[in-house]
Write an enzyme that holds these catalytic residues in place. Structure first.
Site, PDB file in Angstrom:
ATOM      1  N   CYS A 149       9.123  -9.833   4.728  1.00  0.00           N
ATOM      2  CA  CYS A 149       8.954  -9.981   5.917  1.00  0.00           C
ATOM      3  C   CYS A 149       8.898 -11.398   6.404  1.00  0.00           C
ATOM      4  O   CYS A 149       7.975 -11.602   7.075  1.00  0.00           O
ATOM      5  CB  CYS A 149       7.707  -9.117   6.240  1.00  0.00           C
ATOM      6  SG  CYS A 149       6.201  -9.574   5.428  1.00  0.00           S
ATOM      7  N   PRO A 183       0.907  -1.091  -0.008  1.00  0.00           N
ATOM      8  CA  PRO A 183       0.065   0.086  -0.073  1.00  0.00           C
ATOM      9  C   PRO A 183       0.784   1.331   0.008  1.00  0.00           C
ATOM     10  O   PRO A 183       0.407   2.412   0.090  1.00  0.00           O
ATOM     11  CB  PRO A 183      -0.718  -0.097   1.344  1.00  0.00           C
ATOM     12  CG  PRO A 183      -0.065  -0.959   2.355  1.00  0.00           C
ATOM     13  CD  PRO A 183       0.700  -1.818   1.385  1.00  0.00           C
ATOM     14  N   ARG A 190      -5.079  -2.957  -5.697  1.00  0.00           N
ATOM     15  CA  ARG A 190      -3.999  -2.300  -4.939  1.00  0.00           C
ATOM     16  C   ARG A 190      -3.390  -1.207  -5.214  1.00  0.00           C
ATOM     17  O   ARG A 190      -2.742  -0.506  -4.389  1.00  0.00           O
ATOM     18  CB  ARG A 190      -3.109  -3.628  -4.570  1.00  0.00           C
ATOM     19  CG  ARG A 190      -3.730  -4.749  -3.602  1.00  0.00           C
ATOM     20  CD  ARG A 190      -3.034  -5.721  -3.493  1.00  0.00           C
ATOM     21  NE  ARG A 190      -1.584  -5.587  -2.534  1.00  0.00           N
ATOM     22  CZ  ARG A 190      -1.363  -5.318  -1.213  1.00  0.00           C
ATOM     23  NH1 ARG A 190      -2.602  -5.326  -0.279  1.00  0.00           N
ATOM     24  NH2 ARG A 190      -0.348  -5.008  -0.674  1.00  0.00           N
ATOM     25  N   ASP A 199      10.354  -5.229  -2.573  1.00  0.00           N
ATOM     26  CA  ASP A 199       9.732  -5.615  -1.454  1.00  0.00           C
ATOM     27  C   ASP A 199       8.827  -6.885  -1.541  1.00  0.00           C
ATOM     28  O   ASP A 199       7.556  -6.643  -1.884  1.00  0.00           O
ATOM     29  CB  ASP A 199       9.174  -4.568  -0.642  1.00  0.00           C
ATOM     30  CG  ASP A 199       8.643  -4.693   0.654  1.00  0.00           C
ATOM     31  OD1 ASP A 199       9.303  -5.618   1.490  1.00  0.00           O
ATOM     32  OD2 ASP A 199       7.541  -4.231   1.287  1.00  0.00           O
ATOM     33  N   GLY A 220       3.902   1.912   2.221  1.00  0.00           N
ATOM     34  CA  GLY A 220       4.924   2.216   3.125  1.00  0.00           C
ATOM     35  C   GLY A 220       6.309   2.709   2.809  1.00  0.00           C
ATOM     36  O   GLY A 220       6.754   3.661   2.983  1.00  0.00           O
ATOM     37  N   LYS A 221       6.952   1.852   1.767  1.00  0.00           N
ATOM     38  CA  LYS A 221       8.139   2.074   1.556  1.00  0.00           C
ATOM     39  C   LYS A 221       8.159   3.083   0.481  1.00  0.00           C
ATOM     40  O   LYS A 221       9.294   4.057   0.360  1.00  0.00           O
ATOM     41  CB  LYS A 221       9.138   0.985   1.122  1.00  0.00           C
ATOM     42  CG  LYS A 221       8.933  -0.359   2.279  1.00  0.00           C
ATOM     43  CD  LYS A 221       9.702  -1.268   2.022  1.00  0.00           C
ATOM     44  CE  LYS A 221       9.383  -2.130   3.366  1.00  0.00           C
ATOM     45  NZ  LYS A 221       8.023  -2.587   3.522  1.00  0.00           N
ATOM     46  N   GLU A 253       2.759  -1.396  -8.708  1.00  0.00           N
ATOM     47  CA  GLU A 253       1.964  -2.379  -8.275  1.00  0.00           C
ATOM     48  C   GLU A 253       1.117  -3.395  -9.133  1.00  0.00           C
ATOM     49  O   GLU A 253       0.427  -2.603  -9.900  1.00  0.00           O
ATOM     50  CB  GLU A 253       0.835  -1.954  -7.147  1.00  0.00           C
ATOM     51  CG  GLU A 253      -0.075  -2.768  -6.470  1.00  0.00           C
ATOM     52  CD  GLU A 253       0.233  -4.047  -5.758  1.00  0.00           C
ATOM     53  OE1 GLU A 253       1.291  -3.953  -5.051  1.00  0.00           O
ATOM     54  OE2 GLU A 253      -0.005  -5.059  -6.125  1.00  0.00           O
TER      55      GLU A 253
HETATM   56  N1  SAM Z   1       6.398  -2.434  -0.243  1.00  0.00           N
HETATM   57  C1  SAM Z   1       4.832  -2.378   0.210  1.00  0.00           C
HETATM   58  C2  SAM Z   1       4.537  -1.385   1.409  1.00  0.00           C
HETATM   59  O1  SAM Z   1       6.050  -1.199   2.132  1.00  0.00           O
HETATM   60  O2  SAM Z   1       3.763  -0.964   1.471  1.00  0.00           O
HETATM   61  C3  SAM Z   1       4.445  -3.799   0.614  1.00  0.00           C
HETATM   62  C4  SAM Z   1       4.536  -4.760  -0.533  1.00  0.00           C
HETATM   63  S1  SAM Z   1       3.924  -6.355  -0.184  1.00  0.00           S
HETATM   64  C5  SAM Z   1       5.071  -7.167   0.881  1.00  0.00           C
HETATM   65  C6  SAM Z   1       3.991  -7.042  -1.581  1.00  0.00           C
HETATM   66  C7  SAM Z   1       3.401  -6.605  -3.019  1.00  0.00           C
HETATM   67  O3  SAM Z   1       3.723  -7.473  -3.991  1.00  0.00           O
HETATM   68  C8  SAM Z   1       1.746  -6.686  -2.801  1.00  0.00           C
HETATM   69  O4  SAM Z   1       1.405  -5.471  -3.194  1.00  0.00           O
HETATM   70  C9  SAM Z   1       1.528  -7.777  -3.893  1.00  0.00           C
HETATM   71  O5  SAM Z   1       0.096  -7.176  -4.505  1.00  0.00           O
HETATM   72  C10 SAM Z   1       2.639  -7.726  -4.793  1.00  0.00           C
HETATM   73  N2  SAM Z   1       2.865  -8.623  -5.789  1.00  0.00           N
HETATM   74  C11 SAM Z   1       1.841  -9.686  -5.682  1.00  0.00           C
HETATM   75  N3  SAM Z   1       2.375 -10.557  -6.719  1.00  0.00           N
HETATM   76  C12 SAM Z   1       3.344 -10.151  -7.403  1.00  0.00           C
HETATM   77  C13 SAM Z   1       4.280 -10.225  -8.548  1.00  0.00           C
HETATM   78  N4  SAM Z   1       4.037 -11.366  -9.185  1.00  0.00           N
HETATM   79  N5  SAM Z   1       5.043  -9.441  -9.089  1.00  0.00           N
HETATM   80  C14 SAM Z   1       5.123  -8.048  -8.312  1.00  0.00           C
HETATM   81  N6  SAM Z   1       4.286  -7.945  -7.241  1.00  0.00           N
HETATM   82  C15 SAM Z   1       3.556  -8.733  -6.741  1.00  0.00           C
END
Ligand code: SAM
Length: 447
Positions: free
Chosen positions: A227, A109, A135, A174, A111-112, A130
């Site tokens: 994480c 969402p 999202r 991330d 954060g980073k 994203e």
């Molecule tokens: N960096 C974000 C923050 O600090 O708020 C949190 C990211 S979360 C750990 C991982 C993100 O990767 C999610 O939003 C997810 O929808 C996305 N994601 C899922 N599958 C993915 C894919 N195949 N390629 C790239 N991103 C993907």
């Protein structure tokens, strides 16, 4: 709380004698932390500083963030403390006084991404991507509220990002992961965990890195984070990547009293945040420096963007401070501003990727150039150009819930709503009555 047995076995192997302390930390309440927006928050800071983040603070207890107008005004972001550790990687890798191009590959969402925007210069560019469309909307909301304009939100698969060959100086991945480090606060993540899920995540993470890799410049840095604790999604993944791409693992320095654990496996430096060693959840960080050149592939290009005509530009140019710094475009029905210093790079991204939001949107083209929400919360808003109305906390919350707000006095037209001086959004004032223009999707749903 019952932790999955296979998972505890795995952590036992990882931690040895420290395992009982780690297990105990699961019975403790997770710390509450926020990161303030240095361009908006100018008052006293709210709690104890998080050692690895200049703008990060632990709060003594959890307030109702939803009921705090400053939260909606982008004065701070509620973020888990360990994940603010990327600041150390940025500080140690990059000369942050210089302009850089940064990609946040898995960004929602936000954060980073909001953190990165606070670290880089105003003439640096952040592309915040994203892959899941729904999202990407929350990502736009959080970045718009942060008030900067040097960013683009895209909705692309990493494969398409890779077509922007050798474009970025820094890439943050991330990655989506099995979330072991968040079990204490997110019980759903715990229910979804299995050895099979770890394997699936591992495969996905490898693909994400390999696909996006060409977009990183030679000698540029990839910050990889998760994480989760297990080695499969962390060190072992990086070791696996060594067979496919050329990089060097980069060593970071952390003071010993911060409690961050360094691991070294097959020449890979990893940094782990464990909840029993510091005030934060589980987090893993590693940095790769790219040591090869990627050659460009022809990708699809969309038509160039249209500059706003001079008559319309005259009407809106005073909406921002010092308009000469910006190029004015008509983009997606909106007057959109790109900083001249990075306008050409921003246009390149808009031609190549699927853009959800770019730069600073200041007005709607179709509705008589009426100001739009991102301008209200932008740090570039020219406040001398608009009348303002200051609301009490009760009325500010009503405004944020998109309820009717009564105005005292005879204001007309687009009026900036403020709470203790902080801009919250627009009202279109019609004498004692006013249309509430707070974005419908962002409203507080339950007052
Ligand atoms: N960096 C974000 C923050 O600090 O708020 C949190 C990211 S979360 C750990 C991982 C993100 O990767 C999610 O939003 C997810 O929808 C996305 N994601 C899922 N599958 C993915 C894919 N195949 N390629 C790239 N991103 C993907």
């Amino acid at each position: 709380m019952q932790l999955p047995k296979a998972h505890t076995e795995l952590v036992k192997q990882l931690l040895g004698d420290e395992f009982p302390q780690w297990e105990k930390s699961f019975g403790e309440a997770p710390p509450v932390s926020i990161r303030v927006n240095p361009l908006k928050w100018k008052n006293n800071y709210p709690g104890t500083r998080i050692p690895w983040c200049e703008t990060g603070y632990y709060l003594p207890s959890r307030p109702s963030f939803t009921m705090d107008p400053f939260f909606h005004a982008g004065y701070y972001y509620v973020q888990e403390a360990s994940s603010m550790g990327i600041e150390q990687a940025m500080n140690q890798l990059v000369d942050l006084s210089k302009n850089v191009k940064v990609l946040d590959l898995c960004a929602a969402p936000g954060g980073k991404s909001t953190h990165l925007l606070s670290l880089i210069t105003e003439n640096s560019l952040l592309v915040s991507n994203e892959v899941i469309r729904s999202r990407a909307n929350i990502l736009v909301e959080n970045l718009v509220k942060w008030g900067r304009d040097n960013f683009i939100v895209t909705n692309n698969d990493p494969e398409h990002i890779g077509e922007l060959t050798e474009f970025f100086d820094v890439m943050l991945a991330d990655a989506p992961c099995s979330g072991e480090g968040l079990f204490r606060r997110d019980h759903d993540a715990m229910k979804e965990w299995s050895a099979g899920a770890v394997e699936l995540c591992t495969m996905r993470q490898r693909r994400i890195i390999l696909d996006a890799w060409p977009a990183l410049k030679e000698n540029g840095f990839l910050i990889y984070s998760t994480c989760t604790f297990n080695e499969e999604e962390n060190e072992k993944n990086i070791v696996w990547l060594k067979e496919k791409i050329k990089f060097e693992s980069v060593e970071l320095q952390f003071p010993a009293d911060w409690g961050i654990v360094e691991t070294k496996k097959n020449g890979i430096h990893g940094y782990r945040f464990f909840p029993h060693r510091l005030k934060g959840e589980g987090f893993f960080l590693t940095v790769l420096q790219k040591k090869e050149h990627s050659s460009s592939k022809p990708g699809k290009q969309k038509p160039v963007m249209n500059l706003l005509n001079n008559r319309e530009k005259e009407l809106v140019k005073n909406y921002v401070n010092d308009p000469a710094r910006f190029d004015f475009f008509s983009f997606d029905g909106l007057v959109t501003l790109f900083r001249k210093t990075i306008s050409s790079e921003m246009q390149t991204v808009c031609r190549r990727l699927n853009v959800v939001h770019a730069g600073l949107a200041i007005a709607e083209l179709a509705k008589g150039l009426k100001a739009v929400h991102p301008l209200a919360v932008s740090t570039e808003l020219n406040r001398r150009n608009f009348p303002e109305v200051e609301l009490s906390k009760e009325d500010a919350l009503k405004f944020l819930a998109r309820e009717e707000v009564k105005l005292v006095g005879e204001k007309t037209g687009m009026t900036l709503v403020t709470f203790k001086g902080a801009p919250l959004g627009w009202l279109n004032a019609l004498g004692n009555r006013a249309n509430n223009l707070y974005p419908k999707e962002w409203r507080i749903r339950h007052l």
